[in-house]
Design a protein around this motif. Structure first.
Motif, mmCIF file in Angstrom:
data_model
loop_
_atom_site.group_PDB
_atom_site.id
_atom_site.type_symbol
_atom_site.label_atom_id
_atom_site.label_comp_id
_atom_site.label_asym_id
_atom_site.label_seq_id
_atom_site.Cartn_x
_atom_site.Cartn_y
_atom_site.Cartn_z
ATOM 1 N N LEU A 1 0.913 -1.178 -0.085
ATOM 2 C CA LEU A 1 0.000 0.004 0.012
ATOM 3 C C LEU A 1 0.839 1.418 -0.014
ATOM 4 C CD1 LEU A 1 -2.826 -1.110 2.377
ATOM 5 C CD2 LEU A 1 -3.072 -0.460 0.038
ATOM 6 N N LEU A 2 1.966 1.388 0.788
ATOM 7 C CA LEU A 2 2.864 2.451 0.852
ATOM 8 C C LEU A 2 3.590 2.561 -0.531
ATOM 9 C CD1 LEU A 2 4.386 1.930 4.483
ATOM 10 C CD2 LEU A 2 3.050 3.816 3.551
ATOM 11 N N ASN A 3 3.816 1.679 -1.214
ATOM 12 C CA ASN A 3 4.659 1.639 -2.423
ATOM 13 C C ASN A 3 3.704 2.026 -3.492
ATOM 14 O OD1 ASN A 3 7.115 0.806 -1.451
ATOM 15 N ND2 ASN A 3 6.558 -1.303 -2.153
ATOM 16 N N GLU A 4 2.303 1.750 -3.479
ATOM 17 C CA GLU A 4 1.285 2.243 -4.501
ATOM 18 C C GLU A 4 0.977 3.641 -4.091
ATOM 19 O OE1 GLU A 4 -1.893 -0.485 -3.547
ATOM 20 O OE2 GLU A 4 -1.098 -1.997 -4.801
ATOM 21 N N HIS A 5 1.329 4.091 -3.046
ATOM 22 C CA HIS A 5 0.990 5.675 -2.927
ATOM 23 C C HIS A 5 2.407 6.490 -2.810
ATOM 24 C CE1 HIS A 5 -2.788 3.921 -1.860
ATOM 25 N NE2 HIS A 5 -3.416 5.096 -1.914
ATOM 26 N N GLY A 6 3.421 5.682 -3.506
ATOM 27 C CA GLY A 6 4.851 6.666 -3.613
ATOM 28 C C GLY A 6 5.367 6.776 -2.414
ATOM 29 N N ALA B 1 -4.234 11.764 10.765
ATOM 30 C CA ALA B 1 -4.000 12.560 9.679
ATOM 31 C C ALA B 1 -2.529 12.697 9.556
ATOM 32 C CB ALA B 1 -4.506 13.644 10.012
ATOM 33 N N ASP B 2 -1.716 12.522 10.430
ATOM 34 C CA ASP B 2 -0.238 12.876 10.198
ATOM 35 C C ASP B 2 0.460 11.605 9.799
ATOM 36 O OD1 ASP B 2 2.141 14.339 10.730
ATOM 37 O OD2 ASP B 2 2.718 12.881 12.055
ATOM 38 N N ALA B 3 0.018 10.258 10.031
ATOM 39 C CA ALA B 3 0.636 9.077 9.724
ATOM 40 C C ALA B 3 0.654 8.573 8.207
ATOM 41 C CB ALA B 3 0.047 7.900 10.544
ATOM 42 N N ASP B 4 1.489 8.151 7.637
ATOM 43 C CA ASP B 4 1.493 7.749 6.383
ATOM 44 C C ASP B 4 0.637 6.578 6.148
ATOM 45 O OD1 ASP B 4 3.463 9.697 5.271
ATOM 46 O OD2 ASP B 4 5.015 8.496 6.251
ATOM 47 N N LEU B 5 0.445 5.770 7.088
ATOM 48 C CA LEU B 5 -0.365 4.684 7.112
ATOM 49 C C LEU B 5 -0.875 4.348 8.434
ATOM 50 C CD1 LEU B 5 -1.312 1.932 5.744
ATOM 51 C CD2 LEU B 5 0.610 0.917 6.267
ATOM 52 N N THR B 6 -1.941 4.126 8.601
ATOM 53 C CA THR B 6 -2.984 3.644 9.744
ATOM 54 C C THR B 6 -3.154 2.257 9.497
ATOM 55 O OG1 THR B 6 -3.575 5.952 10.328
ATOM 56 C CG2 THR B 6 -4.532 4.139 11.553
ATOM 57 N N ILE B 7 -2.937 1.444 10.492
ATOM 58 C CA ILE B 7 -3.484 -0.120 10.630
ATOM 59 C C ILE B 7 -4.542 -0.236 11.704
ATOM 60 C CG2 ILE B 7 -2.592 -2.416 10.289
ATOM 61 C CD1 ILE B 7 0.116 -1.428 9.734
ATOM 62 N N LEU B 8 -5.558 -0.580 11.367
ATOM 63 C CA LEU B 8 -6.376 -1.167 12.404
ATOM 64 C C LEU B 8 -6.280 -2.578 12.704
ATOM 65 C CD1 LEU B 8 -9.123 -0.368 14.142
ATOM 66 C CD2 LEU B 8 -10.270 -1.333 12.229
ATOM 67 N N LEU C 1 -4.235 6.953 4.697
ATOM 68 C CA LEU C 1 -4.282 5.530 4.107
ATOM 69 C C LEU C 1 -4.461 4.765 5.284
ATOM 70 C CD1 LEU C 1 -3.583 4.089 1.588
ATOM 71 C CD2 LEU C 1 -1.203 3.637 2.236
ATOM 72 N N LEU C 2 -5.655 3.971 5.098
ATOM 73 C CA LEU C 2 -5.943 3.025 6.328
ATOM 74 C C LEU C 2 -6.177 1.687 5.889
ATOM 75 C CD1 LEU C 2 -7.208 2.534 9.139
ATOM 76 C CD2 LEU C 2 -9.437 3.348 8.344
ATOM 77 N N LEU C 3 -5.453 0.579 6.499
ATOM 78 C CA LEU C 3 -5.425 -0.692 6.451
ATOM 79 C C LEU C 3 -6.455 -1.103 7.429
ATOM 80 C CD1 LEU C 3 -4.921 -3.433 4.983
ATOM 81 C CD2 LEU C 3 -2.466 -3.360 6.079
ATOM 82 N N ASP C 4 -7.480 -1.819 7.167
ATOM 83 C CA ASP C 4 -8.555 -2.419 8.086
ATOM 84 C C ASP C 4 -8.195 -4.313 8.230
ATOM 85 O OD1 ASP C 4 -10.432 -3.430 9.661
ATOM 86 O OD2 ASP C 4 -12.117 -2.654 8.400
ATOM 87 N N THR C 5 -7.578 -4.513 9.325
ATOM 88 C CA THR C 5 -7.510 -5.972 9.427
ATOM 89 C C THR C 5 -8.587 -6.808 10.065
ATOM 90 O OG1 THR C 5 -6.437 -5.983 11.491
ATOM 91 C CG2 THR C 5 -4.963 -5.499 9.655
ATOM 92 N N ARG C 6 -9.441 -6.183 10.233
ATOM 93 C CA ARG C 6 -10.794 -6.668 10.798
ATOM 94 C C ARG C 6 -11.932 -6.431 10.138
ATOM 95 N NH1 ARG C 6 -9.203 -10.006 14.956
ATOM 96 N NH2 ARG C 6 -7.269 -9.224 15.945
ATOM 97 N N GLY C 7 -11.845 -5.826 9.051
ATOM 98 C CA GLY C 7 -13.312 -5.646 8.194
ATOM 99 C C GLY C 7 -14.366 -4.789 8.976
ATOM 100 N N ALA C 8 -13.897 -4.232 9.830
ATOM 101 C CA ALA C 8 -14.975 -3.268 10.693
ATOM 102 C C ALA C 8 -15.224 -1.890 10.158
ATOM 103 C CB ALA C 8 -14.227 -2.988 12.231
ATOM 104 N N THR C 9 -14.266 -1.485 9.205
ATOM 105 C CA THR C 9 -14.792 -0.023 8.774
ATOM 106 C C THR C 9 -15.910 0.027 7.425
ATOM 107 O OG1 THR C 9 -13.177 -0.535 6.961
ATOM 108 C CG2 THR C 9 -12.431 0.698 9.073
#
Length: 407
Positions: free
Chosen positions: A292-297, A366-373, A391-399
């Motif tokens: 995900l980070l690579n895809e967003h440069g 807002a400040d993080a390049d990636l937030t992981i739930l 950028l948010l990665l949801d590992t629980r399918g909760a969003t």
């Protein structure tokens, strides 16, 4: 006031049992062993909770002498995973020796800790007999009852959860049943301790095997561009033959999956495979995060990564076995700057150094390049976090659907 019950081990199993006992009007002694230097995960009491328990007949102690004044003693000490991948019985042995030195005739001794089949008879029984000079099944009662706590579950309290009991003799079973009958609506009698211990084995392995299946499905569905969460939503409408499990970044908790390798003529190969699948989930989360980070440069090295929820289960403070620690460690090894937020965890450390805690959640996202739930605590406004996070990665399918990248 004399106590009817001694709960040995005030952690994940012991405290819920002590709470249920005092709620049922049973004067209860809570023995914290010397090995319990701090509260075991899930074993902390707030000051108001402690005051209520004390008023209801709970008496904490560190004095072994008091164990000789009760009619029932329940061993609830932790049994962590050992170096060989099996269950470490060090705490069980220490508790048995401590109790044996004070054991009186006609006492009922019950083991609730997670153990492999045969432990009550092969490990606990000789320690109690040697240390006390008494004979199990003749001079005192001995039984096993698998712990069935579910931290954070508001629907199933000890009073509404059936208790399985397997005694060394029929009289042992009935003595243990008489005790648990004061706490719960239903008592289920197993044929013996080995059957009761194997109930724990089956229940634990059932959970791990089914989580492994859905974790594999998560990887497959991502590769195929299929929405697994929609698949589960539809599948769980089937009224028979299906029970919904959901994927995640790994498997935590106190119950260790057991394949009995080297201890049984036929090892449970599916359980070992499930362990391998579930152990692969933290590295898979890292792979997805880096992609995900690579895809967003952006590169993982130097990236600001915020981890949300570092406990093993939602809405509890327990970190036992949480995959968050391994995920944080792997991110740090890649050169990421890791911070965390968890409403139940005030401070947290990885690789022998503290991880910064984000006190202002939305600003940090807002400040993080990636937030992981990693854990979906009820206090998290996932709609709001989805809007704030870069950028948010949801590992629980909760969003909400489409609000984040799901596992």
């Amino acid at each position: 006031m004399p106590a009817d019950l001694a709960v040995i081990g005030l952690g994940q199993l012991g405290l819920p049992l002590a709470r249920a006992a005092v709620a049922a009007g049973i004067p209860t002694l809570g023995y914290r062993a010397p090995s319990e230097a701090g509260p075991e995960g899930g074993g902390a009491l707030t000051a108001p909770e402690l005051r209520r328990m004390l008023a209801a007949g709970f008496r904490p102690t560190t004095s072994p002498a008091e164990l000789g004044r009760v009619r029932t003693a329940v061993i609830c000490v932790p049994t962590p995973c050992g170096a060989d991948g099996g269950i470490d019985l060090t705490h069980v042995a220490a508790a048995a020796r401590t109790l044996a030195a004070r054991l009186r005739p006609h006492t009922t001794v019950i083991l609730e800790s997670s153990v492999r089949p045969g432990t009550t008879e092969e490990h606990l029984l000789p320690l109690l007999e040697e240390g006390s000079g008494l004979r199990a099944g003749r001079d005192f009662h001995l039984a096993y009852s698998p712990g069935r706590t579910d931290p954070g579950n508001r629907d199933y309290s000890p009073a509404h959860t059936p208790k399985v009991i397997g005694g060394l003799t029929p009289a042992c079973t009935e003595s243990a049943a008489a005790f648990y009958g004061r706490l719960t609506d239903k008592v289920v009698r197993a044929r013996g301790p080995r059957e009761a211990e194997t109930v724990q084995l089956l229940e634990t392995n059932y959970r791990h095997v089914n989580i492994a299946l859905v974790n594999e499905m998560a990887v497959l569905c991502h590769d195929l561009g299929i929405d697994l969460w929609d698949v589960i939503r539809c599948a769980e409408t089937k009224p028979f033959g299906f029970h919904a499990f959901r994927p995640g970044p790994g498997v935590g908790g106190h119950a260790v999956p057991q394949d009995l390798a080297g201890r049984a003529p036929h090892p449970l190969r599916m359980v070992e495979l499930a362990r391998q699948v579930n152990d692969h989930m933290p590295p898979y989360v890292i792979q997805r995060a880096a992609t995900l980070l690579n895809e967003h440069g952006k590169s993982a090295r130097g990236a600001r990564v915020l981890l949300l929820g570092v406990t093993y289960k939602p809405d509890v403070a327990d970190q036992q076995g949480s995959p968050a620690r391994e995920i944080a460690r792997r991110l740090m090894e890649l050169g990421a700057a890791v911070s965390f937020h968890d409403p139940y965890v005030a401070s947290w450390g990885v690789l022998d150094r503290p991880v910064p805690r984000a006190d202002l959640l939305y600003e940090a996202a807002a400040d993080a390049d990636l937030t992981i739930l990693l854990q979906q605590h009820r206090t998290y406004d996932l709609q709001g976090l989805s809007a704030k996070a870069q950028l948010l990665l949801d590992t629980r399918g909760a969003t909400p659907t489409g609000a984040a990248h799901r596992l």
